[in-house]
Design a protein around this motif. Sequence first.
Motif, PDB file in Angstrom:
ATOM      1  N   SER A 190       7.429   5.791  -8.674  1.00  0.00           N
ATOM      2  CA  SER A 190       7.399   5.829 -10.138  1.00  0.00           C
ATOM      3  C   SER A 190       6.005   5.564 -10.692  1.00  0.00           C
ATOM      4  O   SER A 190       5.790   5.618 -11.902  1.00  0.00           O
ATOM      5  CB  SER A 190       8.361   4.777 -10.716  1.00  0.00           C
ATOM      6  OG  SER A 190       7.933   3.474 -10.387  1.00  0.00           O
ATOM      7  N   GLY A 191       5.039   5.261  -9.820  1.00  0.00           N
ATOM      8  CA  GLY A 191       3.680   5.014 -10.280  1.00  0.00           C
ATOM      9  C   GLY A 191       3.526   3.716 -11.035  1.00  0.00           C
ATOM     10  O   GLY A 191       2.689   3.616 -11.935  1.00  0.00           O
ATOM     11  N   SER A 192       4.315   2.712 -10.693  1.00  0.00           N
ATOM     12  CA  SER A 192       4.244   1.428 -11.386  1.00  0.00           C
ATOM     13  C   SER A 192       3.483   0.411 -10.542  1.00  0.00           C
ATOM     14  O   SER A 192       3.453   0.486  -9.319  1.00  0.00           O
ATOM     15  CB  SER A 192       5.651   0.900 -11.684  1.00  0.00           C
ATOM     16  OG  SER A 192       6.371   0.669 -10.486  1.00  0.00           O
ATOM     17  N   SER A 193       2.842  -0.544 -11.216  1.00  0.00           N
ATOM     18  CA  SER A 193       2.078  -1.583 -10.536  1.00  0.00           C
ATOM     19  C   SER A 193       2.050  -2.835 -11.394  1.00  0.00           C
ATOM     20  O   SER A 193       2.296  -2.782 -12.604  1.00  0.00           O
ATOM     21  CB  SER A 193       0.648  -1.111 -10.255  1.00  0.00           C
ATOM     22  OG  SER A 193      -0.040  -0.885 -11.466  1.00  0.00           O
ATOM     23  N   ALA A 194       1.738  -3.972 -10.765  1.00  0.00           N
ATOM     24  CA  ALA A 194       1.628  -5.245 -11.473  1.00  0.00           C
ATOM     25  C   ALA A 194       0.450  -6.016 -10.900  1.00  0.00           C
ATOM     26  O   ALA A 194       0.202  -5.983  -9.693  1.00  0.00           O
ATOM     27  CB  ALA A 194       2.908  -6.050 -11.343  1.00  0.00           C
ATOM     28  N   THR A 195      -0.284  -6.709 -11.755  1.00  0.00           N
ATOM     29  CA  THR A 195      -1.465  -7.466 -11.349  1.00  0.00           C
ATOM     30  C   THR A 195      -1.333  -8.919 -11.776  1.00  0.00           C
ATOM     31  O   THR A 195      -1.029  -9.201 -12.943  1.00  0.00           O
ATOM     32  CB  THR A 195      -2.739  -6.875 -11.974  1.00  0.00           C
ATOM     33  OG1 THR A 195      -2.881  -5.513 -11.568  1.00  0.00           O
ATOM     34  CG2 THR A 195      -3.968  -7.656 -11.549  1.00  0.00           C
ATOM     35  N   LEU A 196      -1.559  -9.815 -10.830  1.00  0.00           N
ATOM     36  CA  LEU A 196      -1.553 -11.246 -11.111  1.00  0.00           C
ATOM     37  C   LEU A 196      -2.984 -11.679 -11.428  1.00  0.00           C
ATOM     38  O   LEU A 196      -3.914 -11.337 -10.709  1.00  0.00           O
ATOM     39  CB  LEU A 196      -1.025 -12.016  -9.901  1.00  0.00           C
ATOM     40  CG  LEU A 196      -0.682 -13.490 -10.090  1.00  0.00           C
ATOM     41  CD1 LEU A 196       0.481 -13.667 -11.047  1.00  0.00           C
ATOM     42  CD2 LEU A 196      -0.352 -14.109  -8.741  1.00  0.00           C
ATOM     43  N   TYR A 197      -3.177 -12.413 -12.515  1.00  0.00           N
ATOM     44  CA  TYR A 197      -4.523 -12.807 -12.921  1.00  0.00           C
ATOM     45  C   TYR A 197      -4.488 -14.176 -13.601  1.00  0.00           C
ATOM     46  O   TYR A 197      -3.421 -14.734 -13.871  1.00  0.00           O
ATOM     47  CB  TYR A 197      -5.125 -11.762 -13.870  1.00  0.00           C
ATOM     48  CG  TYR A 197      -4.481 -11.751 -15.243  1.00  0.00           C
ATOM     49  CD1 TYR A 197      -5.076 -12.426 -16.302  1.00  0.00           C
ATOM     50  CD2 TYR A 197      -3.283 -11.083 -15.468  1.00  0.00           C
ATOM     51  CE1 TYR A 197      -4.483 -12.435 -17.553  1.00  0.00           C
ATOM     52  CE2 TYR A 197      -2.690 -11.091 -16.713  1.00  0.00           C
ATOM     53  CZ  TYR A 197      -3.297 -11.765 -17.764  1.00  0.00           C
ATOM     54  OH  TYR A 197      -2.702 -11.784 -18.992  1.00  0.00           O
ATOM     55  N   GLY A 198      -5.642 -14.728 -13.894  1.00  0.00           N
ATOM     56  CA  GLY A 198      -5.701 -15.999 -14.590  1.00  0.00           C
ATOM     57  C   GLY A 198      -7.069 -16.623 -14.507  1.00  0.00           C
ATOM     58  O   GLY A 198      -8.034 -16.024 -14.014  1.00  0.00           O
ATOM     59  N   SER A 199      -7.176 -17.869 -14.979  1.00  0.00           N
ATOM     60  CA  SER A 199      -8.436 -18.596 -14.934  1.00  0.00           C
ATOM     61  C   SER A 199      -8.169 -20.081 -15.091  1.00  0.00           C
ATOM     62  O   SER A 199      -7.145 -20.498 -15.628  1.00  0.00           O
ATOM     63  CB  SER A 199      -9.380 -18.120 -16.043  1.00  0.00           C
ATOM     64  OG  SER A 199      -8.823 -18.359 -17.322  1.00  0.00           O
ATOM     65  N   ILE A 200      -9.123 -20.879 -14.606  1.00  0.00           N
ATOM     66  CA  ILE A 200      -9.064 -22.329 -14.771  1.00  0.00           C
ATOM     67  C   ILE A 200     -10.463 -22.813 -15.096  1.00  0.00           C
ATOM     68  O   ILE A 200     -11.442 -22.391 -14.474  1.00  0.00           O
ATOM     69  CB  ILE A 200      -8.495 -23.023 -13.513  1.00  0.00           C
ATOM     70  CG1 ILE A 200      -8.470 -24.546 -13.718  1.00  0.00           C
ATOM     71  CG2 ILE A 200      -9.276 -22.651 -12.260  1.00  0.00           C
ATOM     72  CD1 ILE A 200      -7.687 -25.280 -12.651  1.00  0.00           C
TER      73      ILE A 200
END
Length: 322
Positions: free
Chosen positions: A27-37
């Motif tokens: 389906s061409g779907s993706s997810a990205t985990l991100y953040g900052s401290i």
Amino acid sequence: MRNHLTLLMFVLPTVVGGTTFAADKDSGSSATLYGSISQGVVVTDRNKEEKTRADYLSDHVRVGIKGEEALGNGLQAFFNIHMTHKEKKESSGLNGLREAYIGLKGNFGKLTLGRQATVWKSYMGKSVFDDAAIGLARPGKVIRYDLDKIGGSGFKFAVDGILDGTHEVIKGGKTRAFNAYDAAIGYKGHGLDTSLGYQRTSVDAIETELGGKTNEIIGASIAYTPFENKDKKQSLELAFDYQHHASFGNFFATSADYSFGPQKLRAGWEMLDYDKQKNWQQFHLGHRYYFSKRTFAEVKGAYRTQGDEHSYLTKILLRHEF
């Protein structure tokens, strides 16, 4: 169980931070985990006693997940959930919601629904120090439309509204539907990044820096990069902001950012010229040293004056982004 989930939210980014996951290749779907401290020390005399105090500063802890899915015919769905930690006596873990939205984008532009940055927040304040910006920033119940690179040019346009008939976001709102809206137009190209913006609420809901609230702000923001190396090892950016705060007065700001190698220097000045109040001014300096693209140390300070009143603020921070 809740404690385990909270721990997982902190540990998981250190293991797979910055990684994009293909949720469904077909389906061409993706997810990205991100953040900052960002953690460090603050030294300031901005307190009730007006005495210098040094304290630990948990500047922020943020974790988010964003993704998109190709729907065909050039249409894409996207989402973003951005959590943050706020220091509270009886609360721990990720206890704040910074952004939470879903939307569609394609040849028609981009439509976004949910808690997100307002158009004013996105377009304005290019030279503003981190504690002097005004305007509704990331409220809930926002419906936003963006159109970038109009006609293949560098021009862009955006508008949003807060659909808040129950007055949960805009307290005491006057209408039973939209109680706030923003509009902005901008241009980016040839070293220029310019914007004109407007924000209005149905009642006085926009907090000013010197106390009180207004219902209307309008302004212009411009950043100019006279030179930037292709490898970005050296660059200079000059910025200027002007805003009119209805029923109060005017705001001016200017800044200069110079980057060379792993270092970045910043200097700036801001002024509030409000009716029936003495001029408020703030001067700020900052220095960053990048250990890598994601990790840097920062020292920044601000000196503020209004009439016979003077105060200062200094922050020393270590930040990592993933």
